[in-house]
Design a protein around this motif. Sequence first.
Motif, PDB file in Angstrom:
ATOM      1  N   GLU A 144       0.817  -1.227   0.000  1.00 55.90           N
ATOM      2  CA  GLU A 144       0.000   0.000   0.000  1.00 55.90           C
ATOM      3  C   GLU A 144       0.846   1.271   0.000  1.00 55.90           C
ATOM      4  OE1 GLU A 144      -2.450  -0.155   3.433  1.00 55.90           O
ATOM      5  OE2 GLU A 144      -3.821  -1.649   2.619  1.00 55.90           O
ATOM      6  N   HIS A 145       2.045   1.190   0.531  1.00 58.13           N
ATOM      7  CA  HIS A 145       2.900   2.365   0.672  1.00 58.13           C
ATOM      8  C   HIS A 145       3.834   2.571  -0.522  1.00 58.13           C
ATOM      9  CE1 HIS A 145       1.529   1.706   4.796  1.00 58.13           C
ATOM     10  NE2 HIS A 145       1.811   2.969   5.016  1.00 58.13           N
ATOM     11  N   LEU A 146       3.685   1.764  -1.556  1.00 50.21           N
ATOM     12  CA  LEU A 146       4.577   1.851  -2.709  1.00 50.21           C
ATOM     13  C   LEU A 146       3.884   2.534  -3.881  1.00 50.21           C
ATOM     14  CD1 LEU A 146       6.087  -1.767  -2.655  1.00 50.21           C
ATOM     15  CD2 LEU A 146       6.859   0.270  -1.395  1.00 50.21           C
ATOM     16  N   ASP A 147       4.672   3.228  -4.680  1.00 44.00           N
ATOM     17  CA  ASP A 147       4.185   3.777  -5.943  1.00 44.00           C
ATOM     18  C   ASP A 147       4.191   2.676  -6.997  1.00 44.00           C
ATOM     19  OD1 ASP A 147       3.927   6.227  -4.762  1.00 44.00           O
ATOM     20  OD2 ASP A 147       5.753   7.092  -5.635  1.00 44.00           O
ATOM     21  N   GLY A 148       3.306   2.832  -7.997  1.00 42.50           N
ATOM     22  CA  GLY A 148       3.262   1.887  -9.105  1.00 42.50           C
ATOM     23  C   GLY A 148       2.214   0.810  -8.957  1.00 42.50           C
ATOM     24  N   VAL A 149       1.503   0.810  -7.806  1.00 35.18           N
ATOM     25  CA  VAL A 149       0.449  -0.184  -7.575  1.00 35.18           C
ATOM     26  C   VAL A 149      -0.873   0.546  -7.354  1.00 35.18           C
ATOM     27  CG1 VAL A 149      -0.319  -2.117  -6.157  1.00 35.18           C
ATOM     28  CG2 VAL A 149       2.136  -1.748  -6.509  1.00 35.18           C
ATOM     29  N   ASP A 150      -1.880   0.178  -8.128  1.00 31.17           N
ATOM     30  CA  ASP A 150      -3.195   0.807  -8.050  1.00 31.17           C
ATOM     31  C   ASP A 150      -4.152  -0.111  -7.299  1.00 31.17           C
ATOM     32  OD1 ASP A 150      -5.696   1.947  -8.428  1.00 31.17           O
ATOM     33  OD2 ASP A 150      -5.302   2.526 -10.506  1.00 31.17           O
ATOM     34  N   PHE A 151      -4.579   0.329  -6.107  1.00 33.77           N
ATOM     35  CA  PHE A 151      -5.470  -0.501  -5.287  1.00 33.77           C
ATOM     36  C   PHE A 151      -6.926  -0.400  -5.730  1.00 33.77           C
ATOM     37  CE2 PHE A 151      -1.871  -1.312  -2.766  1.00 33.77           C
ATOM     38  CZ  PHE A 151      -2.168  -2.343  -1.885  1.00 33.77           C
ATOM     39  N   LYS A 152      -7.239   0.588  -6.586  1.00 34.56           N
ATOM     40  CA  LYS A 152      -8.613   0.702  -7.090  1.00 34.56           C
ATOM     41  C   LYS A 152      -8.809  -0.136  -8.346  1.00 34.56           C
ATOM     42  CE  LYS A 152      -9.403   5.286  -5.109  1.00 34.56           C
ATOM     43  NZ  LYS A 152      -9.526   6.724  -5.383  1.00 34.56           N
ATOM     44  N   GLN A 153      -7.730  -0.339  -9.086  1.00 33.90           N
ATOM     45  CA  GLN A 153      -7.788  -1.184 -10.287  1.00 33.90           C
ATOM     46  C   GLN A 153      -7.460  -2.609  -9.847  1.00 33.90           C
ATOM     47  OE1 GLN A 153      -5.682   0.410 -13.687  1.00 33.90           O
ATOM     48  NE2 GLN A 153      -5.338  -1.620 -14.540  1.00 33.90           N
ATOM     49  N   ARG A 154      -8.479  -3.437  -9.757  1.00 36.01           N
ATOM     50  CA  ARG A 154      -8.287  -4.757  -9.164  1.00 36.01           C
ATOM     51  C   ARG A 154      -8.535  -5.870 -10.174  1.00 36.01           C
ATOM     52  NH1 ARG A 154      -7.760  -3.700  -3.720  1.00 36.01           N
ATOM     53  NH2 ARG A 154      -7.757  -5.918  -3.171  1.00 36.01           N
ATOM     54  N   ALA A 155      -7.942  -7.008  -9.893  1.00 35.17           N
ATOM     55  CA  ALA A 155      -8.127  -8.195 -10.728  1.00 35.17           C
ATOM     56  C   ALA A 155      -8.186  -9.408  -9.813  1.00 35.17           C
ATOM     57  CB  ALA A 155      -6.989  -8.338 -11.730  1.00 35.17           C
ATOM     58  N   THR A 156      -8.783 -10.470 -10.306  1.00 35.22           N
ATOM     59  CA  THR A 156      -8.859 -11.703  -9.522  1.00 35.22           C
ATOM     60  C   THR A 156      -7.733 -12.636  -9.937  1.00 35.22           C
ATOM     61  OG1 THR A 156     -11.254 -11.523  -9.266  1.00 35.22           O
ATOM     62  CG2 THR A 156     -10.289 -13.695  -8.935  1.00 35.22           C
ATOM     63  N   VAL A 157      -6.947 -13.051  -8.963  1.00 39.99           N
ATOM     64  CA  VAL A 157      -5.862 -13.997  -9.227  1.00 39.99           C
ATOM     65  C   VAL A 157      -5.971 -15.149  -8.227  1.00 39.99           C
ATOM     66  CG1 VAL A 157      -4.328 -12.171 -10.058  1.00 39.99           C
ATOM     67  CG2 VAL A 157      -4.186 -12.899  -7.668  1.00 39.99           C
ATOM     68  N   LYS A 158      -5.314 -16.249  -8.561  1.00 38.01           N
ATOM     69  CA  LYS A 158      -5.279 -17.390  -7.643  1.00 38.01           C
ATOM     70  C   LYS A 158      -4.017 -17.268  -6.802  1.00 38.01           C
ATOM     71  CE  LYS A 158      -7.153 -21.238  -8.959  1.00 38.01           C
ATOM     72  NZ  LYS A 158      -8.226 -21.361  -7.961  1.00 38.01           N
ATOM     73  N   ILE A 159      -4.189 -17.008  -5.509  1.00 38.12           N
ATOM     74  CA  ILE A 159      -3.046 -16.809  -4.619  1.00 38.12           C
ATOM     75  C   ILE A 159      -2.457 -18.157  -4.221  1.00 38.12           C
ATOM     76  CG2 ILE A 159      -2.376 -16.016  -2.317  1.00 38.12           C
ATOM     77  CD1 ILE A 159      -4.108 -13.607  -2.692  1.00 38.12           C
ATOM     78  N   ARG A 160      -1.155 -18.308  -4.486  1.00 36.79           N
ATOM     79  CA  ARG A 160      -0.398 -19.529  -4.205  1.00 36.79           C
ATOM     80  C   ARG A 160      -1.097 -20.780  -4.743  1.00 36.79           C
ATOM     81  NH1 ARG A 160       0.864 -16.127  -0.309  1.00 36.79           N
ATOM     82  NH2 ARG A 160      -0.437 -16.797   1.426  1.00 36.79           N
TER      83      ARG A 160
END
Length: 348
Positions: free
Chosen positions: A81-97
Amino acid sequence: MTTLSPTSLLLPTSTAGSLPKPSWLAEPEKIWSPWALEGDQLMDAKQDALRVSLQEQLHAGIDIVSDGEQTRQHFVTTFIEHLDGVDFKQRATVKIRDRYDASVPTVVGAVSRQKPVFVDDAKFLRAQTDQPIKWALPGPMTMIDTLYDSHYKSREKLAWEFAKILNDEARELEAAGVDIIQFDEPAFNVFFDDVNDWGVATLERAIEGLKCETAVHICYGYGIKANNDWKKTLGSEWRQYEQAFPKLQQSSIDIISLECQNSHVPMDLIELIRGKKVMIGAIDVATNTIETPEEVANTLRKALQFVDADKLYPSTNCGMAPLSRQVARGKLAALSAGAAIVRKELTA
């Protein structure tokens, strides 16, 4: 300045990561739980929760203490959340691990860190205690597994970028007085080819230049349904560590943290990391049953067949955020008492 180094005590105990949050800070027994307060009130509440978490560890006799991850919602995303280059409003569904679907933020540009993320929290913890302190950061591979990447389009490239960012953060945490910096890499139990091709190498980039002790925590996950269901598919022997341990044994990481209590991990796999310090998970975080001190001691005795006593660090299997505070207290006390039994046997 700490009163004892992490290695001056035989069998020093610690937690692997998170501890339950009090209900006045966030909804308890839940990961990714939203904060109950805002603004300055939230800041005060986080610091109060950190104080309480620290006191509960000290009261239970934990030797290497942590913040209990009280100031973060999640062990990976709070850092991102504290990094630039990542958009938390633009989301996608991924399979985690390769285990469960989750809605995650999107990498939309070059990732960078404009300012420290956890350093002020670490300074606050350092000011509260003379005990050795450990701080957990997400590892590069587990970070990329919690995102959708529309910019680099390469898991490896993104991992190297995160490794540089993590190294900057880790150096500042060390300067703030942290004694052990731990990188959480549950993804190491899943993506075996990537681990050996570049995963361990990116981890070594993250610890480059550090003089404090470094650890990598590799577990089978929180005690949540998706993880528990996955474990049921792994058969009577869980040999995932076999894939990463040889490479880690040759790495510059100091401590390797693994899951042992109530798991089907063959204890003799620890032989593959002979010479490393080993953080043995002797507390099961996927059950509300509190271990007896003797059960903890028995796990430690088994581990001592494969790791020298001066390199054994009793710990929990994983974080305890999904558990109740009462259960977590009991488990911490059992960990300390079990370690004390074996410590007495070793020094008799």
